[in-house]
Design a protein around this motif. Structure first.
Motif, PDB file in Angstrom:
ATOM      1  N   LEU A  56       0.823  -1.215   0.000  1.00  0.00           N
ATOM      2  CA  LEU A  56       0.000   0.000   0.000  1.00  0.00           C
ATOM      3  C   LEU A  56       0.861   1.271   0.000  1.00  0.00           C
ATOM      4  O   LEU A  56       0.352   2.376  -0.185  1.00  0.00           O
ATOM      5  N   SER A  57       2.160   1.095   0.242  1.00  0.00           N
ATOM      6  CA  SER A  57       3.130   2.204   0.165  1.00  0.00           C
ATOM      7  C   SER A  57       2.771   3.398   1.053  1.00  0.00           C
ATOM      8  O   SER A  57       2.934   4.547   0.641  1.00  0.00           O
ATOM      9  N   ARG A  58       2.243   3.133   2.216  1.00  0.00           N
ATOM     10  CA  ARG A  58       1.991   4.199   3.185  1.00  0.00           C
ATOM     11  C   ARG A  58       2.748   3.843   4.467  1.00  0.00           C
ATOM     12  O   ARG A  58       3.026   2.657   4.711  1.00  0.00           O
ATOM     13  N   PRO A  59       3.077   4.801   5.303  1.00  0.00           N
ATOM     14  CA  PRO A  59       3.694   4.443   6.589  1.00  0.00           C
ATOM     15  C   PRO A  59       2.776   3.487   7.366  1.00  0.00           C
ATOM     16  O   PRO A  59       1.553   3.504   7.175  1.00  0.00           O
ATOM     17  N   ILE A  60       3.389   2.682   8.209  1.00  0.00           N
ATOM     18  CA  ILE A  60       2.635   1.604   8.881  1.00  0.00           C
ATOM     19  C   ILE A  60       2.627   1.836  10.391  1.00  0.00           C
ATOM     20  O   ILE A  60       3.659   2.147  10.980  1.00  0.00           O
ATOM     21  N   MET A  61       1.471   1.683  10.996  1.00  0.00           N
ATOM     22  CA  MET A  61       1.385   1.682  12.461  1.00  0.00           C
ATOM     23  C   MET A  61       1.044   0.251  12.869  1.00  0.00           C
ATOM     24  O   MET A  61       0.078  -0.313  12.367  1.00  0.00           O
ATOM     25  N   LEU A  62       1.831  -0.287  13.774  1.00  0.00           N
ATOM     26  CA  LEU A  62       1.644  -1.683  14.182  1.00  0.00           C
ATOM     27  C   LEU A  62       1.166  -1.725  15.633  1.00  0.00           C
ATOM     28  O   LEU A  62       1.770  -1.106  16.505  1.00  0.00           O
ATOM     29  N   ILE A  63       0.072  -2.421  15.865  1.00  0.00           N
ATOM     30  CA  ILE A  63      -0.436  -2.598  17.241  1.00  0.00           C
ATOM     31  C   ILE A  63      -0.581  -4.093  17.498  1.00  0.00           C
ATOM     32  O   ILE A  63      -1.040  -4.826  16.630  1.00  0.00           O
ATOM     33  N   PHE A  64      -0.208  -4.535  18.686  1.00  0.00           N
ATOM     34  CA  PHE A  64      -0.404  -5.936  19.065  1.00  0.00           C
ATOM     35  C   PHE A  64      -1.534  -6.008  20.086  1.00  0.00           C
ATOM     36  O   PHE A  64      -1.480  -5.307  21.110  1.00  0.00           O
ATOM     37  N   GLY A  65      -2.533  -6.807  19.802  1.00  0.00           N
ATOM     38  CA  GLY A  65      -3.666  -6.949  20.714  1.00  0.00           C
ATOM     39  C   GLY A  65      -3.204  -7.399  22.088  1.00  0.00           C
ATOM     40  O   GLY A  65      -2.265  -8.191  22.208  1.00  0.00           O
ATOM     41  N   ASP A  66      -3.886  -6.884  23.132  1.00  0.00           N
ATOM     42  CA  ASP A  66      -3.459  -7.180  24.497  1.00  0.00           C
ATOM     43  C   ASP A  66      -4.668  -7.087  25.414  1.00  0.00           C
ATOM     44  O   ASP A  66      -5.438  -6.121  25.334  1.00  0.00           O
ATOM     45  N   ASP A  67      -4.786  -8.060  26.271  1.00  0.00           N
ATOM     46  CA  ASP A  67      -5.914  -8.100  27.201  1.00  0.00           C
ATOM     47  C   ASP A  67      -5.936  -6.879  28.126  1.00  0.00           C
ATOM     48  O   ASP A  67      -6.985  -6.466  28.612  1.00  0.00           O
ATOM     49  N   GLU A  68      -4.786  -6.295  28.356  1.00  0.00           N
ATOM     50  CA  GLU A  68      -4.678  -5.153  29.277  1.00  0.00           C
ATOM     51  C   GLU A  68      -5.021  -3.827  28.604  1.00  0.00           C
ATOM     52  O   GLU A  68      -5.038  -2.791  29.259  1.00  0.00           O
ATOM     53  N   PHE A  69      -5.223  -3.857  27.294  1.00  0.00           N
ATOM     54  CA  PHE A  69      -5.482  -2.614  26.559  1.00  0.00           C
ATOM     55  C   PHE A  69      -6.713  -1.898  27.087  1.00  0.00           C
ATOM     56  O   PHE A  69      -7.722  -2.515  27.425  1.00  0.00           O
ATOM     57  N   THR A  70      -6.631  -0.565  27.099  1.00  0.00           N
ATOM     58  CA  THR A  70      -7.826   0.242  27.353  1.00  0.00           C
ATOM     59  C   THR A  70      -8.048   1.079  26.096  1.00  0.00           C
ATOM     60  O   THR A  70      -7.175   1.130  25.215  1.00  0.00           O
ATOM     61  N   THR A  71      -9.194   1.747  26.042  1.00  0.00           N
ATOM     62  CA  THR A  71      -9.491   2.547  24.852  1.00  0.00           C
ATOM     63  C   THR A  71      -8.393   3.584  24.620  1.00  0.00           C
ATOM     64  O   THR A  71      -8.005   3.862  23.485  1.00  0.00           O
ATOM     65  N   SER A  72      -7.867   4.157  25.697  1.00  0.00           N
ATOM     66  CA  SER A  72      -6.854   5.201  25.505  1.00  0.00           C
ATOM     67  C   SER A  72      -5.564   4.633  24.901  1.00  0.00           C
ATOM     68  O   SER A  72      -4.811   5.368  24.270  1.00  0.00           O
TER      69      SER A  72
END
Ligand SMILES: Nc1ncnc2c1ncn2[C@@H]1O[C@H](COP(=O)(O)OP(=O)(O)OP(=O)(O)O)[C@@H](O)[C@H]1O
Length: 381
Positions: A56-72
Motif C-alpha cells: 500500500l506504500s503508506r507508513p505503517i502503524m503496528l499494534i499488538f492486541g493485548d488483554d490489558e489494553f484500554t481505549t486510551s
C-alpha cells in the motif's frame, strides 16, 4: 513517542498459493475496505499483513492486541500539562496575573493512522477485550474517530481516505483470545489463512534459511507426518520447520534421519508441540525417521515386468494413495531411487515412502538388507 514503521520490502516468499491470498486481500484494500486475516498460529498472517501494508506504500502503524489494553491505548490520552503564566504590570500600581493550565492530548497509534492516512496493522486484535475495539466501529463505517470530550480540541478525527486497517487473529478456541464482536466483523472482509501448502513451506525454508531443496523437502515431510500422526494440528508446522532448518544450517547438522543430532533437534522441537505422552510421541517420531532412512537407499533393478495388481488390492484400506503408481513405475523403470520416484510421479517423500511400505507389507516388494526388490508374481503373498 509513537513510532511509524516504514515499509521494509524483501523477505516475503511468494508462491502461487500465497499469491492468490495476497491478490484477494490487496483487491479489497484497494477498494477501500479493511481486511481481516484469520487462521491458526504460524500460518504467516502477520508476515502477509506486513507485506500487504508494504504494497500500500503508506507508513505503517503496528499494534499488538493485548488483554490489558484500554481505549486510551488505541486512541490516545491526556498526558502532562502546559502552563502559561502572564504577569501584566502595565500600570505600576496594578499587577494582573493570568495563570492557565492546559492538559496535552497525545494521539495514540490508531488516531495518528486515521488522521494521517497510514496503514494500521492490528496483530492478534482479538487478544484485546471486545469493548476496547469498539472505537474502531465508527472509524471504519462513518469514517469518524470519536475522542473523549475536551474544551481545547476537536472531539472527532475525520478519517483520512487513505487510512486502511489490516487485522489478524487466531481462532477463538485459542487460549487468551476473546470472541470477536459481530459488529466489527461485519465491517471487515475476513480471509481464512490456512496452513501453507508443502511447496510454500519448502520455498520459505529455501529462501529464508538458505538450505537446499531436498533438505527442505525432508524437513517439511517429516514435520507434516509427525503432526498428522500425533494430531498436533492447533498450530501450523511452519515454525517448527523453520527452527529445525535454521539449527541444522547454523550448526552444520546433516538433514539425515539417521544422524543423532538431527534426531535430537527434531525431538526437542516437536515433542512439546503435541499433547501425546512423551513415550508415544518419541515412538512415532523414530518410526517416521526410520521409514525415511530406509527409503533413502536406491532401489535395485527389477528382473522383469510383473503383471500390475489392481489399485484396490494395492491400496488396501485406502490409507496410501500412490501405491499402484509407484509399483508401475518401478516395474517399468527397472529400478529407481527414492528421489527419482518422487520426481517422476510428482509426489513427496512421505507419499513415496508410505507407498513403498504398503507394497512391502503386502508382499509385493520385499526388503533385503537396505534394498527393496519386486517379488516375482508367483511368489507374491
Ligand atoms: N510468505 C512468507 N514469506 C516468508 N516468511 C514467511 C511467510 N509466511 C510465514 N513466514 C515465516 O513463518 C513464521 C510464522 O509466520 P507469522 O509470524 O507471520 O505467522 P502468524 O500466522 O502471524 O503466527 P501467529 O498467529 O502465531 O502470530 C515467521 O518466521 C515468518 O517469517
Amino acid at each position: 513517542m509513537t513510532t511509524v514503521l516504514q515499509a521494509r520490502p524483501g523477505g516475503f516468499v511468494s508462491t502461487p498459493a500465497v499469491e492468490r491470498i495476497a491478490t484477494r486481500a490487496l483487491r479489497y484494500l484497494q477498494s477501500g475496505f479493511s481486511v481481516h486475516l484469520r487462521g491458526p498460529a504460524g500460518t504467516g498472517k502477520t508476515t502477509l499483513a506486513m507485506h500487504l501494508a508494504d504494497l500500500l506504500s503508506r507508513p505503517i502503524m503496528l499494534i499488538f492486541g493485548d488483554d490489558e489494553f484500554t481505549t486510551s491505548d488505541l486512541i490516545g490520552n491526556q498526558s502532562g500539562y502546559t502552563r502559561k503564566k502572564v504577569v501584566d504590570n502595565y500600570i505600576h500600581s496594578v499587577v494582573k496575573v493570568e495563570d492557565e493550565l492546559r492538559q496535552n492530548w497525545v494521539d495514540s497509534r490508531l488516531t495518528l493512522a486515521c488522521r494521517e492516512g497510514f496503514t494500521l496493522v492490528y496483530d492478534e486484535f482479538n487478544r484485546s477485550r471486545p469493548e476496547v475495539n469498539n472505537v474502531l466501529l465508527s472509524a471504519l463505517e462513518e469514517k469518524l474517530l470519536a475522542l473523549p470530550p475536551s474544551s481545547n480540541r476537536m472531539e472527532y478525527v475525520r478519517v483520512h481516505p487513505k487510512f486502511r486497517a489490516i487485522f489478524t487473529s487466531n481462532p477463538e478456541e485459542y487460549c487468551g483470545v476473546h470472541d470477536t464482536q459481530d459488529a466489527l466483523m461485519d465491517r471487515l472482509i475476513t480471509i481464512n489463512v490456512p496452513e501453507p501448502d508443502e511447496l510454500t513451506q519448502q520455498e520459505i525454508l529455501v529462501q529464508k534459511i538458505g538450505i537446499n531443496r531436498s533438505d527442505a523437502q525432508v524437513i517439511v515431510a517429516l514435520v507434516k507426518a509427525f503432526r498428522a500422526r500425533t494430531e498436533a494440528d492447533l498450530a501450523s508446522g511452519l515454525r517448527s520447520c523453520l527452527m529445525i532448518a535454521k539449527i541444522c544450517q547454523g550448526h552444520e547438522i546433516p538433514v539425515a534421519p539417521e544422524h543423532p543430532d538431527f534426531r535430537d533437534t527434531c525431538g526437542d522441537i516437536l515433542f512439546s508441540r503435541t499433547r501425546r505422552p512423551l513415550p508415544e510421541a518419541t515412538a512415532v517420531l523414530w518410526e517416521i525417521m526410520n521409514g525415511l532412512f530406509l527409503a533413502e537407499e536406491p532401489l535395485p533393478p527389477t528382473a522383469a515386468m510383473v503383471e500390475l495388481p489392481t489399485r484396490d488390492v494395492l491400496s488396501g484400506n485406502g490409507a496410501t494413495a500412490f501405491v499402484s503408481e509407484v509399483y508401475t513405475y518401478l516395474c517399468q523403470s527397472g529400478g529407481a531411487s527414492l528421489a527419482e520416484i518422487e520426481q517422476r510421479l510428482q509426489i513427496n517423500r512421505l507419499q513415496a515412502v508410505e507407498a513403498l511400505r504398503s507394497l512391502v507389507a503386502q508382499g509385493i516388494l520385499m526388503r533385503s538388507g537396505d534394498l527393496i526388490a519386486v517379488v516375482p508374481k508367483d511368489n507374491q503373498l
